[in-house]
Design an enzyme around this catalytic site. Sequence first.
Site, PDB file in Angstrom:
ATOM      1  N   GLU A   1      -3.613  -4.271   6.356  1.00 39.07           N
ATOM      2  CA  GLU A   1      -2.606  -5.227   5.869  1.00 39.07           C
ATOM      3  C   GLU A   1      -1.897  -5.956   7.002  1.00 39.07           C
ATOM      4  OE1 GLU A   1       1.179  -5.542   2.751  1.00 39.07           O
ATOM      5  OE2 GLU A   1       0.156  -3.627   3.031  1.00 39.07           O
TER       6      GLU A   1
ATOM      7  N   LYS B   1      -1.050  -5.389  -2.861  1.00 39.61           N
ATOM      8  CA  LYS B   1      -0.605  -4.591  -4.007  1.00 39.61           C
ATOM      9  C   LYS B   1      -1.716  -4.591  -5.045  1.00 39.61           C
ATOM     10  CE  LYS B   1       3.191  -2.551  -3.332  1.00 39.61           C
ATOM     11  NZ  LYS B   1       3.087  -1.091  -3.235  1.00 39.61           N
TER      12      LYS B   1
END
Length: 454
Positions: free
Chosen positions: A256, A272
């Site tokens: 990420e 997410k």
Amino acid sequence: MVLERLELPYCASALPYFQHLANEPGAIWFHSGQPLRPGHRWEWCSAWPTERYRYLGQGRVRVDRPLGTESVHCDDFFRFLAQQVRPGPGLNIPFSSGLAGHLDYELGYELHSLTGRHTPRAELACVGRYDWSLVTDHDTRRSWLLIHEDCPADIRDRALTLRGASTGVPPLEGLPRVRWQSLMSEATYQDRFERIREYILAGDIYQANLTRQWRATLPENVSDWALYRHLIERVPAPFSVYHKAADHTLLSVSPERFITIDQDRMTTQPIKGTRRRGKSEAEDRQLAEELSASEKDRAENLMIVDLLRNDLSRNAAIGSVKVPDLFKLETFSNVHHLVSTITARLKSGSTPLDALRDAFPGGSITGAPKRRAMEIIEELELAPRGSYCGSAFWLGDDGCFDSNILIRSLVRQHDRLVCSGGGGIVADSVGDEEYKESATKVRQLLEALGRIDD
């Protein structure tokens, strides 16, 4: 700014060079794993920082220099760091010299005026001033040593030894198989999960990221580099970083990105939504399609997108915040994820470190609203997060900046290894599924080094 620029033989990974640095003070390597992912052109590494800035909280900074250590006080650690940059012209190279290191999650408590019941690590951040780097450009298949004109002579001499260093890579060392133990039992997890749902139903929050921690003990004679080689062999990841900090070593295979800034263009890419990889091609495709179609996961992602739009706007030019990608499916070695992209232009008068400070910690690993979610996390989790869910970053002297979210990360300190995993809880989350997902995200990391006693 004058740079000495020396070409080295190109390698498909900087690993053959970094192996000569990995156990040196301040060794640091930002890379995207192997095989290379599209859009990840560069990697760089260095060691022997000219100065090291260790943040102890409440404005206290320990500055380590070759001739000794000084304690200083600052009103804003991020502005203190910005003062250590030596601005120079853009070189179209990601990092020739500048600042690099990582921040612990608990630094966010100070930034948001919170106090916690857990005792954080003494150092909330460890950042080095690096006056040389080894940079690899995989598009042009070239590698260079870049040395700043202010680099001390002894550090320059050590860096120059890489010109004659062997680029042969020895086979992986055998490692003792460690035994991972979860700090949070399934019963405790389910209790904490229900308490978060109660907070959501009461209107306190929309989402909170609940994590649990695994710990293992290993012989101190096992090197950090040996551990990391096993890790990156099993789990290549686009925002990986190795950092030998002052009192611990960060071993991260993060998927990420947090914030990147090139010129004045800011980008953040929150993750997410997760599904495990399938055991067959058909199952893998079915799981990916299920994630892409999941209303729950898309809603969870959208909450964090809204939070990060707000975080970026604090240092963005008016009207410049955009969302070019929502819920893009990305596949990694261990999981499928939904990734969104938010962009903005850095406003005049703001620095990349202002943007990092005002968005830290990343919303994808707190929840929303951020401050209240952080309070609930501190109440319910069983240990400080430390580097996990913090951020590793670099800021070049030319102003280019990049950072990650420290998920899928291990910390080694003496004979202890720590790894954590978790996920966002929303109103329609299911406790059993979330408990399993927290382990799915890190299972590959844990199994790369040992066995899991969950």
